[in-house]
Design a protein around this motif. Sequence first.
Motif, PDB file in Angstrom:
ATOM      1  N   VAL A 318       0.857  -1.385   0.022  1.00  0.00           N
ATOM      2  CA  VAL A 318      -0.171  -0.232  -0.426  1.00  0.00           C
ATOM      3  C   VAL A 318       0.875   1.189   0.335  1.00  0.00           C
ATOM      4  O   VAL A 318       1.725   1.431   0.902  1.00  0.00           O
ATOM      5  CB  VAL A 318      -0.638   0.179   1.485  1.00  0.00           C
ATOM      6  N   HIS A 319       0.434   2.098  -0.858  1.00  0.00           N
ATOM      7  CA  HIS A 319       1.423   3.081  -0.813  1.00  0.00           C
ATOM      8  C   HIS A 319       0.330   4.266  -0.785  1.00  0.00           C
ATOM      9  O   HIS A 319      -0.511   4.424  -1.504  1.00  0.00           O
ATOM     10  CB  HIS A 319       1.466   3.776  -2.542  1.00  0.00           C
ATOM     11  N   ILE A 320       0.791   5.480   0.419  1.00  0.00           N
ATOM     12  CA  ILE A 320       0.143   5.901   1.355  1.00  0.00           C
ATOM     13  C   ILE A 320       0.357   7.446   0.800  1.00  0.00           C
ATOM     14  O   ILE A 320       2.056   8.073   0.860  1.00  0.00           O
ATOM     15  CB  ILE A 320       0.269   6.407   2.776  1.00  0.00           C
ATOM     16  N   SER A 321       0.000   8.715  -0.250  1.00  0.00           N
ATOM     17  CA  SER A 321       0.669   9.042  -1.273  1.00  0.00           C
ATOM     18  C   SER A 321       0.974  10.274   0.045  1.00  0.00           C
ATOM     19  O   SER A 321       1.532  11.227  -0.347  1.00  0.00           O
ATOM     20  CB  SER A 321      -0.256   9.607  -2.201  1.00  0.00           C
ATOM     21  N   VAL A 322       0.104  10.935   0.887  1.00  0.00           N
ATOM     22  CA  VAL A 322      -0.631  12.173   1.283  1.00  0.00           C
ATOM     23  C   VAL A 322       1.207  11.705   2.534  1.00  0.00           C
ATOM     24  O   VAL A 322       1.683  13.191   2.713  1.00  0.00           O
ATOM     25  CB  VAL A 322      -1.567  12.272   2.093  1.00  0.00           C
ATOM     26  N   VAL A 323       1.440  10.805   3.040  1.00  0.00           N
ATOM     27  CA  VAL A 323       2.977  11.037   4.059  1.00  0.00           C
ATOM     28  C   VAL A 323       4.118  10.209   3.007  1.00  0.00           C
ATOM     29  O   VAL A 323       5.464   9.855   3.421  1.00  0.00           O
ATOM     30  CB  VAL A 323       2.232   9.877   5.232  1.00  0.00           C
ATOM     31  N   ASP A 324       3.765   9.803   1.906  1.00  0.00           N
ATOM     32  CA  ASP A 324       5.228   9.389   0.851  1.00  0.00           C
ATOM     33  C   ASP A 324       5.651   8.164   1.730  1.00  0.00           C
ATOM     34  O   ASP A 324       6.913   8.733   1.747  1.00  0.00           O
ATOM     35  CB  ASP A 324       5.953  10.503   0.479  1.00  0.00           C
ATOM     36  N   ARG A 325       4.801   7.439   1.757  1.00  0.00           N
ATOM     37  CA  ARG A 325       5.517   6.121   2.425  1.00  0.00           C
ATOM     38  C   ARG A 325       4.868   4.905   2.016  1.00  0.00           C
ATOM     39  O   ARG A 325       3.237   5.169   1.257  1.00  0.00           O
ATOM     40  CB  ARG A 325       5.350   6.277   4.227  1.00  0.00           C
ATOM     41  N   ALA A 326       5.452   3.597   2.075  1.00  0.00           N
ATOM     42  CA  ALA A 326       4.689   2.702   1.864  1.00  0.00           C
ATOM     43  C   ALA A 326       4.614   1.300   3.009  1.00  0.00           C
ATOM     44  O   ALA A 326       4.952   1.443   4.267  1.00  0.00           O
ATOM     45  CB  ALA A 326       5.381   1.758   0.830  1.00  0.00           C
ATOM     46  N   GLU A 327       3.463   0.561   2.767  1.00  0.00           N
ATOM     47  CA  GLU A 327       3.617  -0.159   3.963  1.00  0.00           C
ATOM     48  C   GLU A 327       2.889  -1.904   3.734  1.00  0.00           C
ATOM     49  O   GLU A 327       2.722  -2.092   1.709  1.00  0.00           O
ATOM     50  CB  GLU A 327       1.983   0.004   4.787  1.00  0.00           C
ATOM     51  N   ILE A 346      13.505  -1.935   8.022  1.00  0.00           N
ATOM     52  CA  ILE A 346      13.350  -0.858   6.453  1.00  0.00           C
ATOM     53  C   ILE A 346      13.281   0.221   6.742  1.00  0.00           C
ATOM     54  O   ILE A 346      11.975   0.843   7.269  1.00  0.00           O
ATOM     55  CB  ILE A 346      12.882  -1.992   6.019  1.00  0.00           C
ATOM     56  N   PRO A 347      13.003   1.121   5.162  1.00  0.00           N
ATOM     57  CA  PRO A 347      12.945   1.770   5.530  1.00  0.00           C
ATOM     58  C   PRO A 347      11.062   2.764   5.006  1.00  0.00           C
ATOM     59  O   PRO A 347      10.514   1.734   4.748  1.00  0.00           O
ATOM     60  CB  PRO A 347      13.314   2.793   3.947  1.00  0.00           C
ATOM     61  N   HIS A 348      10.306   3.487   5.007  1.00  0.00           N
ATOM     62  CA  HIS A 348       9.167   4.484   4.886  1.00  0.00           C
ATOM     63  C   HIS A 348       8.687   4.157   3.682  1.00  0.00           C
ATOM     64  O   HIS A 348       7.436   3.842   3.258  1.00  0.00           O
ATOM     65  CB  HIS A 348       9.079   5.396   5.624  1.00  0.00           C
ATOM     66  N   ASN A 349      10.124   4.093   2.446  1.00  0.00           N
ATOM     67  CA  ASN A 349       8.822   4.181   1.556  1.00  0.00           C
ATOM     68  C   ASN A 349       9.993   2.497   1.022  1.00  0.00           C
ATOM     69  O   ASN A 349      11.088   3.078   1.169  1.00  0.00           O
ATOM     70  CB  ASN A 349       9.817   5.664   1.029  1.00  0.00           C
ATOM     71  N   PHE A 350       9.724   2.057   0.342  1.00  0.00           N
ATOM     72  CA  PHE A 350       9.793   1.035  -0.893  1.00  0.00           C
ATOM     73  C   PHE A 350       8.909  -0.159  -1.080  1.00  0.00           C
ATOM     74  O   PHE A 350       8.329   0.513  -2.164  1.00  0.00           O
ATOM     75  CB  PHE A 350      10.614  -0.132   0.858  1.00  0.00           C
ATOM     76  N   GLU A 351       9.751  -1.064  -2.627  1.00  0.00           N
ATOM     77  CA  GLU A 351       9.010  -1.179  -3.079  1.00  0.00           C
ATOM     78  C   GLU A 351       9.347  -3.655  -2.995  1.00  0.00           C
ATOM     79  O   GLU A 351      10.493  -3.494  -2.449  1.00  0.00           O
ATOM     80  CB  GLU A 351       9.127  -1.205  -4.836  1.00  0.00           C
ATOM     81  N   SER A 352       8.505  -4.129  -2.990  1.00  0.00           N
ATOM     82  CA  SER A 352       8.584  -5.392  -2.557  1.00  0.00           C
ATOM     83  C   SER A 352       8.079  -6.467  -3.615  1.00  0.00           C
ATOM     84  O   SER A 352       6.976  -6.007  -4.868  1.00  0.00           O
ATOM     85  CB  SER A 352       7.851  -6.036  -0.944  1.00  0.00           C
ATOM     86  N   TYR A 353       9.177  -7.542  -3.707  1.00  0.00           N
ATOM     87  CA  TYR A 353       8.695  -8.233  -4.594  1.00  0.00           C
ATOM     88  C   TYR A 353       8.608 -10.199  -4.019  1.00  0.00           C
ATOM     89  O   TYR A 353      10.469 -10.353  -3.474  1.00  0.00           O
ATOM     90  CB  TYR A 353       9.623  -8.692  -6.200  1.00  0.00           C
ATOM     91  N   ALA A 354       7.668 -11.198  -4.434  1.00  0.00           N
ATOM     92  CA  ALA A 354       7.671 -11.836  -3.816  1.00  0.00           C
ATOM     93  C   ALA A 354       8.838 -13.196  -4.659  1.00  0.00           C
ATOM     94  O   ALA A 354       8.792 -12.807  -5.979  1.00  0.00           O
ATOM     95  CB  ALA A 354       6.223 -12.777  -3.989  1.00  0.00           C
TER      96      ALA A 354
END
Length: 384
Positions: A318-327, A346-354
């Motif tokens: 989930v990417h939250i644009s308001v606070v520029d972070r991913a969960e 891990i940092p607040h912003n990232f991309e994940s891959y299985a």
Amino acid sequence: MVLPCELIDEVLCRLPVKYLLRFRCVSKGWCSLIDSNAFVKKHLKRALECNAGGGSIFINSGGDKFYLADLESLDDDEAVAVEVKGSLKTRLSGAVVVGAANGLVCVSKNMMNQILVINPSTRRWRKIASAPAEFPRCSCSTEISLCGFGYDDVNDDYKVVKIADCHDRGMMVIVYSLKTNSWKWIQNVPRNVDFCGYWGMFAGGALHWLATKDPNASEIVVGFDLALEQFKEIPYLVVETPTVPATGVVSDGGSLWVLEYYPDSHMDMWMMNNHSGMENENLWFKALSVEQHFVLGSFSLLKPVAFSKSGESVLLEVHISVVDRAELVWYDLKSKTVKNVKIQGIPHNFESYAYTESLVQLSKNKLLQRPSLDKPENKHQENR
């Protein structure tokens, strides 16, 4: 009591990769067994069928840092991600993920002009050969530059596909084979097609891109069959309400998804049926629909990452644009509830891959190496 070799083989193929790497030191026999192609394939097949050893998540934080996390550990209240360090970290600096297949992850650097294939579980890597000189290097003068990575199960080969759509020369397509360590030109390329997105999504033995086709600019999915090395057109899903929102295709490693994003409303996620012979109207089915503000406030993007072992939940990025972070959250398909995933380190912003942990090796085939031109005495000296 000495266990039979067949029983040792059956026990070892059920263990995670990290233990098998340690057990290579037990004896020469165990080392030869674990390194053999037959065992590597058997271990991978079992891992894909029953998730033996557990699936893993490869996390990229802006190309500067990369992390590994066990998929099953994400059910815990405090999961831990391990940062990739050492020489592999240096190689990955500034890289972006192209795709993953059978435990191998392909990354791109220097505007797709440098491509590496790595095995995060064994920490091994391999730089693939440079593209032919006739193929344009990615730059601002290139209209479109695309890349994809996947597994050809017919020829037991891993392949990289590069596509360039140039102003003066039209569309050019090349395919790299990890087995032969060489590039091949593809002659039959799509016409009157505009690709959307950079990375080809691997699913069902093919790479997929969302595209539009003239003359009506209708949306389609363009697939490239890695075994046949041919393009094919896949009918796009039919939605009741016309939409102009952001759309895209993603893959969870096994299935192809189409995302339909309705701003300030919801996101629909459609999966493609993997069964051959499906009619167009049955080719896609809506796997889930997520309303805005369902968790963590308003989201700008949702991406399915992987299914749980039971298949009852799906891990969403989930990417939250308001606070520029991913969960990361677990979404229960039946109750439509979510469970937050907290990962330490891990940092607040990232991309994940299985990806599935594997022992797949990246060493070049010695039979394919160029014969040495050294004199015999130099060969003996080099061997010593």
